[in-house]
Design a protein around this motif. Structure first.
Motif, PDB file in Angstrom:
ATOM      1  N   ASP A  24       0.822  -1.209   0.000  1.00 17.06           N
ATOM      2  CA  ASP A  24       0.000   0.000   0.000  1.00 17.06           C
ATOM      3  C   ASP A  24       0.857   1.262   0.000  1.00 17.06           C
ATOM      4  O   ASP A  24       0.476   2.275  -0.590  1.00 17.06           O
ATOM      5  N   MET A  25       2.016   1.211   0.616  1.00 16.37           N
ATOM      6  CA  MET A  25       2.918   2.351   0.583  1.00 16.37           C
ATOM      7  C   MET A  25       3.400   2.599  -0.848  1.00 16.37           C
ATOM      8  O   MET A  25       3.436   3.738  -1.319  1.00 16.37           O
ATOM      9  N   ILE A  26       3.737   1.538  -1.558  1.00 12.48           N
ATOM     10  CA  ILE A  26       4.187   1.670  -2.946  1.00 12.48           C
ATOM     11  C   ILE A  26       3.055   2.196  -3.833  1.00 12.48           C
ATOM     12  O   ILE A  26       3.269   3.102  -4.650  1.00 12.48           O
ATOM     13  N   LEU A  27       1.847   1.661  -3.670  1.00 10.76           N
ATOM     14  CA  LEU A  27       0.716   2.146  -4.465  1.00 10.76           C
ATOM     15  C   LEU A  27       0.411   3.614  -4.172  1.00 10.76           C
ATOM     16  O   LEU A  27       0.103   4.387  -5.091  1.00 10.76           O
ATOM     17  N   SER A  28       0.491   4.018  -2.922  1.00 10.14           N
ATOM     18  CA  SER A  28       0.238   5.422  -2.574  1.00 10.14           C
ATOM     19  C   SER A  28       1.293   6.336  -3.174  1.00 10.14           C
ATOM     20  O   SER A  28       0.976   7.428  -3.659  1.00 10.14           O
ATOM     21  N   MET A  29       2.555   5.905  -3.153  1.00 16.38           N
ATOM     22  CA  MET A  29       3.613   6.719  -3.765  1.00 16.38           C
ATOM     23  C   MET A  29       3.411   6.841  -5.270  1.00 16.38           C
ATOM     24  O   MET A  29       3.581   7.926  -5.837  1.00 16.38           O
ATOM     25  N   LEU A  30       3.041   5.748  -5.918  1.00 18.80           N
ATOM     26  CA  LEU A  30       2.804   5.798  -7.368  1.00 18.80           C
ATOM     27  C   LEU A  30       1.646   6.721  -7.704  1.00 18.80           C
ATOM     28  O   LEU A  30       1.714   7.508  -8.654  1.00 18.80           O
ATOM     29  N   CYS A  31       0.566   6.632  -6.943  1.00 19.62           N
ATOM     30  CA  CYS A  31      -0.573   7.534  -7.182  1.00 19.62           C
ATOM     31  C   CYS A  31      -0.173   8.987  -6.973  1.00 19.62           C
ATOM     32  O   CYS A  31      -0.540   9.857  -7.752  1.00 19.62           O
ATOM     33  N   GLY A  32       0.582   9.255  -5.938  1.00 18.08           N
ATOM     34  CA  GLY A  32       1.007  10.623  -5.657  1.00 18.08           C
ATOM     35  C   GLY A  32       1.949  11.187  -6.697  1.00 18.08           C
ATOM     36  O   GLY A  32       1.946  12.380  -6.975  1.00 18.08           O
ATOM     37  N   MET A  33       2.761  10.325  -7.300  1.00 16.64           N
ATOM     38  CA  MET A  33       3.719  10.809  -8.305  1.00 16.64           C
ATOM     39  C   MET A  33       3.099  10.913  -9.689  1.00 16.64           C
ATOM     40  O   MET A  33       3.496  11.756 -10.479  1.00 16.64           O
ATOM     41  N   TYR A  34       2.126  10.071 -10.011  1.00 18.32           N
ATOM     42  CA  TYR A  34       1.621  10.044 -11.380  1.00 18.32           C
ATOM     43  C   TYR A  34       0.405  10.938 -11.602  1.00 18.32           C
ATOM     44  O   TYR A  34       0.275  11.548 -12.653  1.00 18.32           O
ATOM     45  N   LEU A  35      -0.508  11.016 -10.647  1.00 20.74           N
ATOM     46  CA  LEU A  35      -1.778  11.699 -10.871  1.00 20.74           C
ATOM     47  C   LEU A  35      -1.704  13.171 -11.283  1.00 20.74           C
ATOM     48  O   LEU A  35      -2.603  13.638 -11.962  1.00 20.74           O
ATOM     49  N   PRO A  36      -0.677  13.963 -10.910  1.00 16.52           N
ATOM     50  CA  PRO A  36      -0.720  15.366 -11.337  1.00 16.52           C
ATOM     51  C   PRO A  36      -0.531  15.565 -12.835  1.00 16.52           C
ATOM     52  O   PRO A  36      -0.784  16.637 -13.345  1.00 16.52           O
ATOM     53  N   TRP A  37      -0.126  14.558 -13.551  1.00 17.80           N
ATOM     54  CA  TRP A  37       0.175  14.725 -14.966  1.00 17.80           C
ATOM     55  C   TRP A  37      -0.960  14.267 -15.867  1.00 17.80           C
ATOM     56  O   TRP A  37      -0.767  14.043 -17.041  1.00 17.80           O
ATOM     57  N   ILE A  38      -2.164  14.146 -15.324  1.00 20.32           N
ATOM     58  CA  ILE A  38      -3.308  13.721 -16.124  1.00 20.32           C
ATOM     59  C   ILE A  38      -3.769  14.899 -16.995  1.00 20.32           C
ATOM     60  O   ILE A  38      -4.102  15.961 -16.484  1.00 20.32           O
ATOM     61  N   PRO A  39      -3.800  14.745 -18.309  1.00 14.42           N
ATOM     62  CA  PRO A  39      -4.244  15.839 -19.173  1.00 14.42           C
ATOM     63  C   PRO A  39      -5.762  15.955 -19.203  1.00 14.42           C
ATOM     64  O   PRO A  39      -6.466  14.972 -19.103  1.00 14.42           O
ATOM     65  N   ARG A  40      -6.255  17.176 -19.345  1.00 17.14           N
ATOM     66  CA  ARG A  40      -7.694  17.424 -19.490  1.00 17.14           C
ATOM     67  C   ARG A  40      -7.958  18.023 -20.865  1.00 17.14           C
ATOM     68  O   ARG A  40      -7.155  18.775 -21.369  1.00 17.14           O
ATOM     69  N   LYS A  41      -9.107  17.772 -21.416  1.00  9.33           N
ATOM     70  CA  LYS A  41      -9.489  18.302 -22.713  1.00  9.33           C
ATOM     71  C   LYS A  41     -10.279  19.586 -22.508  1.00  9.33           C
ATOM     72  O   LYS A  41     -11.263  19.596 -21.782  1.00  9.33           O
ATOM     73  N   LEU A  42      -9.886  20.654 -23.142  1.00  7.59           N
ATOM     74  CA  LEU A  42     -10.485  21.974 -22.968  1.00  7.59           C
ATOM     75  C   LEU A  42     -11.948  22.004 -23.383  1.00  7.59           C
ATOM     76  O   LEU A  42     -12.762  22.643 -22.738  1.00  7.59           O
ATOM     77  N   ASP A  43     -12.327  21.318 -24.440  1.00 11.20           N
ATOM     78  CA  ASP A  43     -13.690  21.406 -24.964  1.00 11.20           C
ATOM     79  C   ASP A  43     -14.750  21.001 -23.938  1.00 11.20           C
ATOM     80  O   ASP A  43     -15.822  21.574 -23.890  1.00 11.20           O
ATOM     81  N   TYR A  44     -14.458  20.016 -23.100  1.00 11.92           N
ATOM     82  CA  TYR A  44     -15.455  19.497 -22.183  1.00 11.92           C
ATOM     83  C   TYR A  44     -15.596  20.333 -20.926  1.00 11.92           C
ATOM     84  O   TYR A  44     -16.529  20.180 -20.172  1.00 11.92           O
ATOM     85  N   ASP A  45     -14.682  21.217 -20.665  1.00  8.64           N
ATOM     86  CA  ASP A  45     -14.594  21.851 -19.367  1.00  8.64           C
ATOM     87  C   ASP A  45     -14.567  23.372 -19.433  1.00  8.64           C
ATOM     88  O   ASP A  45     -14.120  24.011 -18.516  1.00  8.64           O
ATOM     89  N   LYS A  46     -15.031  23.942 -20.522  1.00  9.62           N
ATOM     90  CA  LYS A  46     -14.845  25.360 -20.760  1.00  9.62           C
ATOM     91  C   LYS A  46     -15.469  26.252 -19.691  1.00  9.62           C
ATOM     92  O   LYS A  46     -14.889  27.225 -19.282  1.00  9.62           O
ATOM     93  N   ASN A  47     -16.652  25.928 -19.233  1.00 12.80           N
ATOM     94  CA  ASN A  47     -17.371  26.824 -18.337  1.00 12.80           C
ATOM     95  C   ASN A  47     -17.474  26.312 -16.906  1.00 12.80           C
ATOM     96  O   ASN A  47     -18.259  26.824 -16.132  1.00 12.80           O
TER      97      ASN A  47
END
Length: 171
Positions: A24-47
């Motif tokens: 669980d420590m390894i999974l938590s570290m991986l989630c903490g290191m990877y999740l900030p780099w998730i890209p979002r698509k502008l069209d769906y989130d404009k407003n």
């Protein structure tokens, strides 16, 4: 009442909790290191709680996609706030995993109590982030696998640690 008598039906509960602490420590570290780099698509989130494109604030030419991947990627405020909250919970959960490992080595079961609290918080936060990723993102296969693996194992891990923490019933 113990929910789990043996970890994976073959490993003594003490050693199972030790394994859970490390995994669980390894999974938590991986989630903490990877999740900030998730890209979002502008069209769906404009407003909806958005900032402008990151490129306009940094003065980067929109045709230069070396850093962003495509012109229309950006990060919104809700996602950033969820990530910061998730990061705090994950850091607390890593500390709780260390205490759980110490609990198995010292036979002091009360030291696994923080894991029980942070395990529930981590599950809820990762579930909310997963729902948000599904609603706002595209092409996040790694995130789906990482969060899915964390959520899939979290319930069984939590029940195992609760079984370790609670004294056996005198029935």
């Amino acid at each position: 009442m113990a929910f789990v008598d043996k970890f994976l039906y073959c490993i003594d509960l003490k050693y199972g909790v030790l394994i859970i602490g490390f995994v669980d420590m390894i999974l938590s570290m991986l989630c903490g290191m990877y999740l900030p780099w998730i890209p979002r698509k502008l069209d769906y989130d404009k407003n909806f709680l958005t900032l402008g494109p990151l490129t306009s604030k940094l003065g980067i030419d929109l045709s230069d996609t070396r850093f962003l991947g495509e012109k229309d990627f950006y990060y919104n405020r809700f996602g950033y706030a969820m990530y910061i909250f998730c990061l705090v919970v994950l850091v607390l959960h890593i500390g709780a995993c260390i205490l759980t490992i110490a609990s198995t080595l010292s036979e002091e079961k009360w030291m696994s109590a923080p894991y029980i609290a942070t395990g529930l918080m981590r599950f809820v936060i990762l579930l909310l982030i997963l729902i948000w990723i599904v609603a706002k993102s595209f092409d996040c296969t790694t995130s789906f696998w990482l969060i899915g693996l964390s959520l899939f194992s979290a319930t069984y891990f939590w029940l195992t640690v609760v079984s370790w923490y609670s004294p056996p019933s005198a029935e």
